[in-house]
Every structure is written in structure tokens, then in C-alpha cells.
Write an enzyme that holds these catalytic residues in place. Structure first.
Site, PDB file in Angstrom:
ATOM      1  N   THR A  97       0.864  -1.181   0.000  1.00 26.72           N
ATOM      2  CA  THR A  97       0.000   0.000   0.000  1.00 26.72           C
ATOM      3  C   THR A  97       0.900   1.229   0.000  1.00 26.72           C
ATOM      4  O   THR A  97       1.579   1.507   0.992  1.00 26.72           O
ATOM      5  CB  THR A  97      -0.920   0.024   1.237  1.00 26.72           C
ATOM      6  OG1 THR A  97      -1.686  -1.179   1.248  1.00 26.72           O
ATOM      7  CG2 THR A  97      -1.875   1.212   1.186  1.00 26.72           C
ATOM      8  N   LYS A 172      -7.662   1.782  -2.068  1.00 28.89           N
ATOM      9  CA  LYS A 172      -7.118   1.110  -0.876  1.00 28.89           C
ATOM     10  C   LYS A 172      -6.988   2.095   0.290  1.00 28.89           C
ATOM     11  O   LYS A 172      -7.344   1.792   1.431  1.00 28.89           O
ATOM     12  CB  LYS A 172      -5.755   0.498  -1.226  1.00 28.89           C
ATOM     13  CG  LYS A 172      -4.944  -0.004  -0.064  1.00 28.89           C
ATOM     14  CD  LYS A 172      -5.536  -1.225   0.595  1.00 28.89           C
ATOM     15  CE  LYS A 172      -4.806  -1.508   1.895  1.00 28.89           C
ATOM     16  NZ  LYS A 172      -5.282  -2.657   2.604  1.00 28.89           N
ATOM     17  N   LYS A 240       0.850   5.090   8.484  1.00 29.43           N
ATOM     18  CA  LYS A 240       1.458   5.365   7.168  1.00 29.43           C
ATOM     19  C   LYS A 240       0.363   5.602   6.132  1.00 29.43           C
ATOM     20  O   LYS A 240       0.406   6.554   5.350  1.00 29.43           O
ATOM     21  CB  LYS A 240       2.348   4.163   6.794  1.00 29.43           C
ATOM     22  CG  LYS A 240       2.989   4.165   5.431  1.00 29.43           C
ATOM     23  CD  LYS A 240       2.307   3.265   4.412  1.00 29.43           C
ATOM     24  CE  LYS A 240       2.212   1.810   4.798  1.00 29.43           C
ATOM     25  NZ  LYS A 240       1.480   0.993   3.826  1.00 29.43           N
TER      26      LYS A 240
HETATM   27  P1  NA7 Z   1       5.679  -5.868   7.561  1.00 28.05           P
HETATM   28  O1  NA7 Z   1       5.413  -7.149   8.261  1.00 28.05           O
HETATM   29  O2  NA7 Z   1       6.125  -4.685   8.383  1.00 28.05           O
HETATM   30  O3  NA7 Z   1       6.778  -6.150   6.430  1.00 28.05           O
HETATM   31  C1  NA7 Z   1       7.351  -5.088   5.724  1.00 28.05           C
HETATM   32  C2  NA7 Z   1       8.256  -5.613   4.622  1.00 28.05           C
HETATM   33  O4  NA7 Z   1       8.831  -4.472   3.947  1.00 28.05           O
HETATM   34  C3  NA7 Z   1       9.448  -6.443   5.148  1.00 28.05           C
HETATM   35  O5  NA7 Z   1       9.768  -7.422   4.191  1.00 28.05           O
HETATM   36  C4  NA7 Z   1      10.552  -5.380   5.233  1.00 28.05           C
HETATM   37  O6  NA7 Z   1      11.847  -5.923   5.157  1.00 28.05           O
HETATM   38  C5  NA7 Z   1      10.263  -4.580   3.996  1.00 28.05           C
HETATM   39  N1  NA7 Z   1      10.872  -3.238   4.063  1.00 28.05           N
HETATM   40  C6  NA7 Z   1      10.595  -2.246   4.949  1.00 28.05           C
HETATM   41  N2  NA7 Z   1      11.334  -1.155   4.664  1.00 28.05           N
HETATM   42  C7  NA7 Z   1      12.104  -1.474   3.609  1.00 28.05           C
HETATM   43  C8  NA7 Z   1      13.071  -0.770   2.842  1.00 28.05           C
HETATM   44  N3  NA7 Z   1      13.399   0.511   3.123  1.00 28.05           N
HETATM   45  N4  NA7 Z   1      13.649  -1.403   1.804  1.00 28.05           N
HETATM   46  C9  NA7 Z   1      13.314  -2.668   1.490  1.00 28.05           C
HETATM   47  N5  NA7 Z   1      12.397  -3.409   2.161  1.00 28.05           N
HETATM   48  C10 NA7 Z   1      11.797  -2.808   3.212  1.00 28.05           C
HETATM   49  O7  NA7 Z   1       4.425  -5.355   6.734  1.00 28.05           O
HETATM   50  P2  NA7 Z   1       3.161  -6.203   6.195  1.00 28.05           P
HETATM   51  O8  NA7 Z   1       3.652  -7.444   5.572  1.00 28.05           O
HETATM   52  O9  NA7 Z   1       2.118  -6.252   7.255  1.00 28.05           O
HETATM   53  O10 NA7 Z   1       2.611  -5.189   5.076  1.00 28.05           O
HETATM   54  C11 NA7 Z   1       3.263  -5.058   3.806  1.00 28.05           C
HETATM   55  C12 NA7 Z   1       2.481  -4.089   2.936  1.00 28.05           C
HETATM   56  O11 NA7 Z   1       1.131  -4.557   2.722  1.00 28.05           O
HETATM   57  C13 NA7 Z   1       2.318  -2.697   3.526  1.00 28.05           C
HETATM   58  O12 NA7 Z   1       2.344  -1.742   2.480  1.00 28.05           O
HETATM   59  C14 NA7 Z   1       0.951  -2.759   4.204  1.00 28.05           C
HETATM   60  O13 NA7 Z   1       0.409  -1.475   4.405  1.00 28.05           O
HETATM   61  C15 NA7 Z   1       0.171  -3.650   3.294  1.00 28.05           C
HETATM   62  P3  NA7 Z   1      12.647  -6.391   6.510  1.00 28.05           P
HETATM   63  O14 NA7 Z   1      12.228  -7.797   6.758  1.00 28.05           O
HETATM   64  O15 NA7 Z   1      12.218  -5.452   7.612  1.00 28.05           O
HETATM   65  O16 NA7 Z   1      14.074  -6.242   6.155  1.00 28.05           O
END
Ligand code: NA7
Length: 292
Positions: A97, A172, A240
Site C-alpha cells: 500500500t 485502498k 502510514k
Molecule cells: P511488515 O510485516 O512490516 O513487512 C514489511 C516488509 O517491507 C518487510 O519485508 C521489510 O523488510 C520490507 N521493508 C521495509 N522497509 C524497507 C526498505 N526501506 N527497503 C526494502 N524493504 C523494506 O508489513 P506487512 O507485511 O504487514 O505489510 C506489507 C504491505 O502490505 C504494507 O504496504 C501494508 O500497508 C500492506 P525487513 O524484513 O524489515 O528487512
């Protein structure tokens, strides 16, 4: 032949969505910023990519489910980002999202390489991701929606095409504004009701027997009654989305005074250390203000 899938972002949602793709027989490669989170899926048969570039190189479609616009920026536009491996026919399915501006920018960049994107944010949270019952709301070309439907239907049960790129993200964000109101209203009622000597069960029973019943009140009301704040959808992520919605509201000059006020309640819950708890933990901020 099944399309080769690359999955980026193995958080609460992404890890469950990627597992469903794997179970349905799609050859799947995974990438996550914190590489250790790839291990369970690699044990179940997924291949590991070291960078988003490598992920895109080995995939026909990259599905992304990362936290926010900054994460999409890193995934797509960084030096080792997937854009470097974009080529004619390559597809990017954005399930995170994020803002409509972000998805439009990604689509424009991919199109310069003959590739294309579909935004497909989801609803259904953790249980929907686990059970493969997510609802997708898509934005982009109708033909790309049709082309990627089998990929979406491996993770969900319905996909609604909302319009051009940006419209899926907008719907969304509207949806998450609506649940912000519903949940905050329920929590205010529960806190007041408790002070008046009512049980949460009685309040929810009456709501659910009424014309304004919703499965959402039953789900979140039961969790609050049990003090079960385990994350289905984190407060940090809802804030967010509220912020992205308010930014769009400002750009479109469409006042959202209710959402602006409600976001402050969720911000208070974050300030009290509940950001990584489920969104229903917002009740704790209201309890604190009410002296409960
Ligand atoms: P989570 O469980 O907080 O997972 C977030 C994912 O995003 C996780 O794989 C993180 O990697 C990744 N992440 C966060 N910041 C970064 C950056 N800067 N670069 C690359 N990857 C990143 O969220 P959900 O699974 O509950 O939700 C995911 C989306 O669906 C979100 O937009 C919701 O609003 C709906 P990590 O493991 O921390 O290295």
C-alpha cells in the site's frame, strides 16, 4: 508454462502470499532486505536472490509487498534495483500500500524499458494472506490486469479493476480511512461503555444484531475483549496509510477533518509504544486518556 515469479518483501503479509504462490506450483524466487527472513521459504523450495536486480533477472513477474514508498524506492530505483533488469514483457505487481504517485512513477520508469506494472494493493490482512483469500484492487491497463489474474488468484479470491494506475492505491487508502473510523468509533464506545459499567460483549452483541453490524466489529471487538493485540495489521502501517491519504487529500483539496483527528489517536498509541501491535491496540491510548 507457469510464469516465473519473484517475490520481494517477506513480512507479515508477503511471507504468506509467497508461500501460496509456491504451493500453487509457481517457480518462485524470493528477496527480502533482511535476508534471513527468506530461509523458511527457501527450505520449502523457493530460490534466493541476493538483490532486487537478480530477482527481476530470474523472473517474468516480480510481486512486491513491502512496507511503504521508501521501500518501493529502494526495491525499484536503487543501483541494484529491479529497474536495471526490466525488459519487454517484464511485469511488476505492486501489492504494497503506497501512494498513487509512487505507483505511477514506477509504471512510467518500467514502460521506458518496454515493461509494465499493475498496482494491486490487498485487503484481508494476515488471515487472508495465509488462507489465500485476499481481495485485490488494481490500477493499470485492463490487459495487464487480465494477464496477471492467475498470479493474483493464487493468493486471493477476487480482483477488482478500479481504473488507471493510481486508482487502485486510492481506493485502498479510502478503505483504510474507513476502517480507521470504524475501529476508532468502536474503541471510543468500548472505553465509554466500560466506564459506564457495560461489558464489551454486550456492546458488540447489540451492534452485531443491528442494521450497522459488520464482521469487522465482531473480529476486532472479540480481540479487544480478550486483550489479544497480536499483529494482524500494525498501527505503524495504518498511520502510514492515514498519512498518505491526508497527503492526497491536501493535493486534491478534499478536506478530511475526521481522518486528521483520528490519526492523532493512532499517533498517541504509537507514542506509547504500541506501533508494532495490531491496530485494535489503539484502544489502549483511549483507555489511558480515560484513566482506565
Ligand atoms: P511488515 O510485516 O512490516 O513487512 C514489511 C516488509 O517491507 C518487510 O519485508 C521489510 O523488510 C520490507 N521493508 C521495509 N522497509 C524497507 C526498505 N526501506 N527497503 C526494502 N524493504 C523494506 O508489513 P506487512 O507485511 O504487514 O505489510 C506489507 C504491505 O502490505 C504494507 O504496504 C501494508 O500497508 C500492506 P525487513 O524484513 O524489515 O528487512
Amino acid at each position: 508454462m507457469s510464469k516465473r515469479i519473484g517475490f520481494a518483501g517477506l513480512g507479515l503479509m508477503g511471507s504468506r502470499m509467497a508461500r501460496n504462490l509456491l504451493k500453487k506450483g509457481f517457480p518462485t524466487t524470493v528477496w527480502n532486505r533482511t535476508a534471513e527472513r527468506c530461509e523458511p521459504l527457501v527450505k520449502e523450495g523457493a530460490k534466493l536472490a541476493r538483490t532486487p536486480f537478480e530477482l527481476a533477472e530470474h523472473s517474468d513477474v516480480v510481486v512486491a509487498c513491502v512496507a511503504d514508498p521508501a521501500a518501493v524506492e529502494r526495491l525499484v530505483f536503487a543501483e541494484d534495483g529491479l529497474l536495471g533488469a526490466a525488459r519487454p514483457g517484464f511485469r511488476y505487481l505492486e501489492c504494497s500500500t503506497v501512494s498513487p504517485d509512487t505507483t505511477r512513477r514506477v509504471q512510467a520508469a518500467l514502460r521506458e524499458h518496454g515493461a509494465d506494472a499493475l498496482e494491486a494493493p490487498v485487503t484481508g490482512s494476515k488471515n487472508g494472506a495465509l488462507n489465500g483469500t485476499l481481495l485485490f484492487m488494481t490500477g493499470g491497463e485492463t490487459a495487464v490486469h487480465e494477464e496477471l489474474l492467475p498470479v493474483m488468484m493464487a493468493m486471493g479470491t477476487k480482483a477488482i479493476h478500479c481504473g488507471a494506475m493510481g486508482q487502485g492505491s486510492t481506493v485502498k487508502l479510502i478503505g483504510n480511512s474507513v476502517i480507521s473510523f470504524m475501529l476508532e468509533a468502536l474503541c471510543e464506545g468500548i472505553v465509554l461503555g466500560r466506564k459506564a459499567g457495560l461489558s464489551i460483549e454486550t456492546i458488540v452483541e447489540v451492534i452485531q444484531a443491528s442494521g450497522y453490524a459488520s464482521p469487522y466489529y465482531a473480529f476486532k471487538g472479540a480481540a479487544i475483549a480478550k486483550r489479544d493485540f497480536e499483529e494482524h495489521f500494525a498501527i505503524d502501517l495504518l498511520v502510514k496509510d492515514q498519512t498518505l491519504m491526508l497527503e492526497q487529500a491536501a493535493a486534491l483539496q478534499a478536506p478530511m477533518p475526521g481522518l486528521a483527528a483520528i490519526r492523532e489517536v493512532f499517533q498517541a498509541a504509537r507514542a506509547q509504544g504500541h506501533g508494532r501491535e495490531d491496530i485494535c491496540a489503539v484502544v489502549k491510548a483511549l483507555e489511558k486518556s480515560a484513566g482506565l
